[in-house]
Design a protein around this motif. Sequence first.
Motif, PDB file in Angstrom:
ATOM      1  N   ASP A 231      26.176  14.598   7.291  1.00 25.94           N
ATOM      2  CA  ASP A 231      25.775  14.385   6.340  1.00 25.94           C
ATOM      3  C   ASP A 231      25.349  15.817   5.575  1.00 25.94           C
ATOM      4  O   ASP A 231      26.002  16.313   4.474  1.00 25.94           O
ATOM      5  CB  ASP A 231      25.014  13.310   6.070  1.00 25.94           C
ATOM      6  N   LEU A 272      29.196  10.057   9.966  1.00 26.21           N
ATOM      7  CA  LEU A 272      28.570   9.751   8.374  1.00 26.21           C
ATOM      8  C   LEU A 272      27.886   8.308   8.027  1.00 26.21           C
ATOM      9  O   LEU A 272      28.420   7.546   8.185  1.00 26.21           O
ATOM     10  CB  LEU A 272      29.486   9.920   7.536  1.00 26.21           C
ATOM     11  N   ASN A 277      28.466  10.534   1.345  1.00 28.50           N
ATOM     12  CA  ASN A 277      30.113  11.553   1.388  1.00 28.50           C
ATOM     13  C   ASN A 277      30.771  10.853   2.425  1.00 28.50           C
ATOM     14  O   ASN A 277      32.223  12.370   2.936  1.00 28.50           O
ATOM     15  CB  ASN A 277      28.606  11.800   2.967  1.00 28.50           C
TER      16      ASN A 277
END
Length: 287
Positions: A231, A272, A277
Amino acid sequence: MDGAVYKGVLTHTGGKTFLQGQDDVRHLEDEIIWKGYVAHFNGLAVCARRLPQRDYETGSPIIIMWPDVPAADESTVEIYFNERLVKYPTSFLGHMAVNVGGEIFNFSHLINENEVLKSEEYFFRPALGEFAPHPVYGHDNTDDPQKPYYDKFGRLFMRTIHVLRITGLDTQKFSQLFHDELDKIKNTPTDPKKPGEYKDFNILTNSCSTIIRDGFKKYGFKNSRGIFPRDLFVNISYFFLKQLENPNIKASLARLYQLPVPEAAPSAMPPLLNPLNLIKQRILRSA
């Protein structure tokens, strides 16, 4: 330790492995050269030197070898997002490190993995001696303090690495920030209940990724956000590639693919965890 760096073409012939140097000089012909180097570097121009660590079978200094290519520019900062090691549950979220002007800073919950390394040591240490996985258990094992197996050989043999390369930053200022953090870690008393571990390590607030994130914030990039390695890598890549308006600072993405060896399984991409993101990742891929 002579400290000499040898250069030549890695050659494996007639049961011998050596560096074929200029004027047909054979370097390191009588040394133990890791099979992983032969698998990936045979016939290529390489550099090699002896390390202070020793091979457990022979007692001789371990030979480290790496491609003979130009070193990275000293004005460059590189963030490394390492994919996860499938045999270690603690590696589920991957790992991060940062290269500042040729010094690679690595932070970890293990004290001996909080270190600053040359590029060849980070990427290309051989799976010999203390760097290797335990020959029976297949992972790290320190039951024998005389022969610990840390399973921390060259990261590029262990996993695929994603790179954000940034130029135009003050590398001396950046380097000092991370040296200060390493000093802090080394001077923190260990917890007797967890020998060998960094007492103040915390996956949410003081980890390999958040230490790097906070270094960028201290430098002045307050928009550096993220907790977990992938991330943070996506978020900070998006910032430097899509949001930062500074003509003196340039950024680019690259990928260094894992070099397969028997000592390591193929790495895997962690998820993620921040939905925002996911969007940023799609934008970066479409660019």
